[in-house]
Each structure stands twice: as structure tokens, then as C-alpha cells.
Design an enzyme around this catalytic site. Structure first.
Site, mmCIF file in Angstrom:
data_model
loop_
_atom_site.group_PDB
_atom_site.id
_atom_site.type_symbol
_atom_site.label_atom_id
_atom_site.label_comp_id
_atom_site.label_asym_id
_atom_site.label_seq_id
_atom_site.Cartn_x
_atom_site.Cartn_y
_atom_site.Cartn_z
ATOM 1 N N LYS A 186 -87.390 -47.325 23.041
ATOM 2 C CA LYS A 186 -86.667 -47.730 21.829
ATOM 3 C C LYS A 186 -87.038 -49.167 21.483
ATOM 4 O O LYS A 186 -86.900 -50.067 22.315
ATOM 5 C CB LYS A 186 -85.164 -47.608 22.044
ATOM 6 C CG LYS A 186 -84.323 -48.125 20.880
ATOM 7 C CD LYS A 186 -82.830 -48.105 21.217
ATOM 8 C CE LYS A 186 -82.004 -48.785 20.137
ATOM 9 N NZ LYS A 186 -80.566 -48.830 20.476
ATOM 10 N N ASP A 191 -80.838 -55.205 15.403
ATOM 11 C CA ASP A 191 -79.918 -54.147 14.987
ATOM 12 C C ASP A 191 -78.658 -54.750 14.383
ATOM 13 O O ASP A 191 -77.769 -55.205 15.089
ATOM 14 C CB ASP A 191 -79.555 -53.259 16.184
ATOM 15 C CG ASP A 191 -78.638 -52.103 15.773
ATOM 16 O OD1 ASP A 191 -78.572 -51.808 14.558
ATOM 17 O OD2 ASP A 191 -78.012 -51.503 16.661
ATOM 18 N N LYS A 198 -72.309 -53.928 11.964
ATOM 19 C CA LYS A 198 -71.614 -54.391 13.168
ATOM 20 C C LYS A 198 -70.756 -55.605 12.829
ATOM 21 O O LYS A 198 -71.074 -56.373 11.913
ATOM 22 C CB LYS A 198 -72.629 -54.815 14.238
ATOM 23 C CG LYS A 198 -73.475 -53.717 14.832
ATOM 24 C CD LYS A 198 -74.448 -54.311 15.839
ATOM 25 C CE LYS A 198 -75.392 -53.273 16.412
ATOM 26 N NZ LYS A 198 -74.692 -52.338 17.319
ATOM 27 N N ASP A 209 -82.461 -55.176 21.501
ATOM 28 C CA ASP A 209 -82.449 -53.733 21.283
ATOM 29 C C ASP A 209 -83.836 -53.100 21.290
ATOM 30 O O ASP A 209 -83.982 -51.907 21.053
ATOM 31 C CB ASP A 209 -81.734 -53.411 19.964
ATOM 32 C CG ASP A 209 -80.905 -52.139 20.046
ATOM 33 O OD1 ASP A 209 -80.685 -51.646 21.159
ATOM 34 O OD2 ASP A 209 -80.486 -51.632 18.983
ATOM 35 N N ASP A 268 -75.409 -47.039 12.539
ATOM 36 C CA ASP A 268 -75.503 -47.847 13.757
ATOM 37 C C ASP A 268 -75.821 -46.992 14.985
ATOM 38 O O ASP A 268 -75.981 -47.525 16.069
ATOM 39 C CB ASP A 268 -74.199 -48.622 13.983
ATOM 40 C CG ASP A 268 -74.359 -49.757 14.983
ATOM 41 O OD1 ASP A 268 -75.506 -50.224 15.165
ATOM 42 O OD2 ASP A 268 -73.353 -50.166 15.586
ATOM 43 N N GLU A 270 -78.664 -45.591 15.470
ATOM 44 C CA GLU A 270 -80.027 -45.500 14.951
ATOM 45 C C GLU A 270 -81.083 -45.326 16.028
ATOM 46 O O GLU A 270 -82.147 -44.767 15.775
ATOM 47 C CB GLU A 270 -80.347 -46.749 14.110
ATOM 48 C CG GLU A 270 -80.828 -47.979 14.876
ATOM 49 C CD GLU A 270 -79.855 -48.509 15.904
ATOM 50 O OE1 GLU A 270 -80.308 -49.051 16.929
ATOM 51 O OE2 GLU A 270 -78.625 -48.392 15.693
ATOM 52 N N ARG A 272 -81.315 -43.434 18.599
ATOM 53 C CA ARG A 272 -81.649 -42.037 18.902
ATOM 54 C C ARG A 272 -82.523 -41.417 17.823
ATOM 55 O O ARG A 272 -83.257 -40.466 18.091
ATOM 56 C CB ARG A 272 -80.360 -41.244 19.090
ATOM 57 C CG ARG A 272 -79.455 -41.177 17.876
ATOM 58 C CD ARG A 272 -78.023 -40.803 18.216
ATOM 59 N NE ARG A 272 -77.390 -41.813 19.054
ATOM 60 C CZ ARG A 272 -76.154 -41.712 19.533
ATOM 61 N NH1 ARG A 272 -75.426 -40.646 19.247
ATOM 62 N NH2 ARG A 272 -75.643 -42.667 20.273
#
Length: 433
Positions: A186, A191, A198, A209, A268, A270, A272
């Protein structure tokens, strides 16, 4: 004394002596294994990240560069473990550097360029003078390429940013491989949560991230530096998740690489989505094992804390990774994927939603990712157990362990930790033995 105790002792000493050029370590080093542990700990502790300091003196402060290990063993007997420690240390430090780099400097395009630099080297700098190493094969999909080949997860997540997403494939290809392992990471370089924004205080560490992709890039480079007889393909799923007029919306439906559709209920969730693209693309090459690594869920930290990663997936592969973590001194705990969590992703209009039940969120995220792992070409089509058909797959969630928000300890600095790089290297080495 355990090997991990030696790693931590050497790492703690070298980390705290960064003002010195040369250090001699008089730790227990009567066996080859003990020398290797001391060397590895020293390589892990010799790390600072001062690239962005304005003060020249602070910026030039370097970690210890010369470490001597006091031992009665002959140099020819320990050369191999010293070489290995240099490569492993370089991989972990490269991962930390990427995780620590601010998001205005590290974004999908610049990350892809760094992957290109790693691929073009014949060795990591710390591995110079060790053993033969090879260049890596590199393929990069830009925004047009992603659209042409249907990487809908990356395009959806990255659509809100002025910095377009990228997919990067790195490959270590030995002449006579004993196995093929695909690693998917990933790589959300920042993010914000997208339109499902967030809270402000939850964004302050979100440069981390992309820790999974950083780990994958460094491990593929290490596989080449160690000249492992295993084909290793690394898939870096790179995007920046931002809110704007072009961002994906809750209730949008996107098409993942391979054709499955996902109803986006929360922008959020995202990671996956980009990982789904990578898992499907990697599956198409029919690897012998498929491992993904991601800073995926806050639920990982609630379940296991900030120093223990979770691993889910096919039982045999999961067990191998846990064994490699134990040998490497890293904390990895096997977790289940209960049958009932999959139904939490049912959608009325698409194949799946991207948001499952809140309870057991780490396990549910793994169940979502498993939907994009392909079947083996030689699988028995009549087998009733889906697990028997699927490519052996494991998912590692490093949401907490990837970034140390507290004080340094042992060989672990504050900030990026480089977690699981050593475990994956050990796993690949075991396949090659």
C-alpha cells in the site's frame, strides 16, 4: 542471551553514539550467529533522518559509520553474516527514509522515481563490496496507462489529487528461480481521508500510509543484493488521497483491475481499493505465494497495539511468516478471517462495498482483500474449498508498528521503523535454501 537481545543491545548503543565516527562493540560474539545478530543490530541502530533540517550542522550529523565487533572468530567464517547484516540494514534504513519523507517531497511520481533509482543500482550503497548483485526490472504505469489497463482503485483514490497515481512493478529475476513470490504494498503517500475527511489531529502522521510500498521496494532490492534464487515481484500501489471537485464520492461505484466492482461508502477506506488493483494484477502472473503489506486499519492498533503486526491468510503461508518474524526478532501475530465477516461487504448495486462492520475491522479488511486474490491455474475446478483453489496469500497489517510516535528504543528510532522488512527477507531466504 537471545539473538534478539544482542540485536537490541548493539542497536541501542550505536543509536545513542551517533556523534562518534567509530565504535567497538564488546558484546557476546562467540558464534557466527551471535556476530550476525550484533552486526544486524548495529546496522539497524546506525540511523538518523536529518535531511530536512535547516541548520547545516544538524543536517550533517551522521550516524556511526564504522563499527568493529570484538570476536575470536576468523574473518572468513563471519564474512557472510556481515554481508547479510549490511544488506538488511540498508533495506530497513531505506524503508525508514521513505516513511519519514514529507508528503510534499514524496508523492506517487517521485516515489516511482525513487523505485527507479533502487532498481537501477547494482547494489545498495551499504552492500558495496559484498556479493554479486543485479539490476531490477522496472515497469511504471502513469495515469494514462492505469486507465488503459483498468486500474480503477488507483484512479478512484488518486482522482482528488493534483498528483496523479502510479503503479510500479519491480522484479528481481534470477536465472534459475526455485519459486516466485509477489509482494504488494500500500502506497498512499498522504491520506487526508478524501471527502470522508479525517479530523485534523488524525492527519499528522499520514505520511506513513505508504509504509507497505516502502517495505516492498526495499525488500525487492535486498533480494537482488543477496542474490536470492527466488523471483520476487513487487507491486507498489501509489496514490495520494485528497478532497477536491474531482475526488471520488461516497456511493460512487468503481471497477477494480480484473473487473470486480466496488461501491465506495467511505473514501477514507481507500487503502484496500488500491491494494485490490495490485492483488489482482499480481495474481495474473500466477506466483507461488502472494503477500501484501499495508498500514491498513486503526483496528490493528486496537487489537494488537503499536509494536505487534497482524498476519491473516492461508494457514501454511501465515505460519511461515510468523516463524520468519520470530527468527528476525519482529513481532507478528496470526489472526483469523472469520467466515461471517465477508457478508459485511455485501452491496445492493455492486459486487462489494469498501466498508464492512466496525467490529473486527482488521479481520474484515483482510476478507475484503481476499476477494481479489486469484485462483491457481492448476487448481482443481471442482474443489469445494475456495482456499484449495486460491493462490497462497497472506495479508500483513502494520498500521501501528510502521511508525513510532514515542521515544526511540533499542535499534528502533522515532518515526519510521522499517518493520517487517527483516521478516520478509528471512522468508525469501528460507525459500532459497
Amino acid at each position: 542471551m537471545s539473538l534478539e537481545a544482542l540485536r537490541r543491545a548493539a542497536g541501542a548503543a550505536v543509536r545513542q553514539l551517533s556523534s562518534l565516527d567509530s565504535v567497538a562493540l564488546a558484546l557476546p560474539a562467540a558464534t557466527v550467529e551471535e556476530v550476525g545478530a550484533v552486526a544486524e543490530g548495529a546496522a539497524l541502530g546506525a540511523y538518523t533522518f536529518s535531511h530536512f533540517r535547516g541548520d547545516e550542522e544538524a543536517r550533517s550529523k551522521a550516524p556511526v559509520s564504522d563499527v568493529r565487533i570484538l570476536t575470536d572468530l576468523k574473518e572468513r567464517h563471519i564474512a557472510g553474516v556481515l554481508d547479510r547484516a549490511a544488506v538488511v540494514g540498508a533495506a530497513v534504513r531505506a524503508t525508514r527514509d521513505l516513511v519519514n519523507t514529507p508528503p510534499n517531497h514524496l508523492y506517487p511520481e517521485s516515489f516511482a522515481e525513487i523505485a527507479g533509482d533502487l532498481s537501477a543500482r547494482t547494489k545498495s550503497p551499504a552492500a558495496e563490496g559484498t556479493r554479486k548483485s543485479s539490476k531490477l526490472k522496472l515497469t511504471v504505469w502513469d495515469e494514462d496507462g492505469l486507465a488503459e489497463e483498468g486500474f480503477g482503485g488507483l484512479l478512484g483514490v488518486g482522482g482528488g489529487s493534483t498528483r496523479a497515481p502510479r503503479m510500479v512493478r519491480m522484479e528481481h529475476a534470477p536465472s534459475k528461480p526455485v519459486a516466485h513470490v509477489a509482494l504488494v504494498g500500500k502506497g498512499i503517500t498522504f491520506d487526508s481521508g478524501g471527502l470522508s475527511l479525517k479530523p485534523g489531529n488524525a492527519m499528522t502522521t499520514m505520511k506513513l500510509d505508504m509504509g507497505g510500498a516502502a517495505t516492498v521496494a526495499a525488500v525487492v532490492r535486498a533480494a537482488a543484493d543477496l542474490d536470492l534464487p527466488v523471483t520476487v515481484t513487487g507491486w507498489l500501489c501509489l496514490a495520494e488521497n485528497m478532497p477536491s471537485g474531482s475526488a471520488q464520492r461516497p456511493e460512487d461505484v468503481i471497477t477494480i483491475h480484473g473487473g470486480k466492482t466496488v461501491e465506495v461508502l467511505n473514501t477514507d477506506a481507500e487503502g484496500r481499493l488500491v491494494m485490490a488493483d495490485g492483488l489482482d494484477a499480481a495474481s495474473a502472473e500466477q506466483p507461488d505465494a502472494l503477500i501484501d503489506i499495508a498500514t491498513l486499519t486503526g483496528a490493528q492498533m486496537i487489537a494488537l497495539g503499536v509494536r505487534t503486526s497482524g498476519v491473516m491468510g492461508e494457514e501454511g503461508l501465515r505460519g511461515q511468516l510468523v516463524s520468519s518474524a520470530e527468527a528476525s526478532g519482529e513481532q507478528l501475530w496470526p489472526m483469523p478471517i472469520p467466515e461471517e465477516v465477508r457478508s459485511g461487504f455485501d452491496s445492493e448495486i455492486a459486487d462489494l462495498t469498501n466498508l464492512g462492520d466496525r467490529n473486527g475491522g482488521m479481520l474484515g479488511a483482510a476478507a475484503f482483500l481476499r476477494e481479489f486474490v486469484g485462483d491457481r491455474a492448476d487448481a482443481d475446478v471442482d474443489a469445494l474449498d475456495p482456499e484449495a483453489k486460491r493462490i497462497p496469500w497472506a495479508h500483513i497489517d502494520i498500521a501501528g508498528p510502521a511508525f513510532n510516535e514515542k521515544s526511540a528504543y533499542g535499534y528502533t528510532p522515532a518515526g519510521g521503523t522499517g518493520v517487517m522488512a527483516r521478516t520478509l527477507i528471512n522468508y525469501l531466504e528460507n525459500l532459497g535454501r
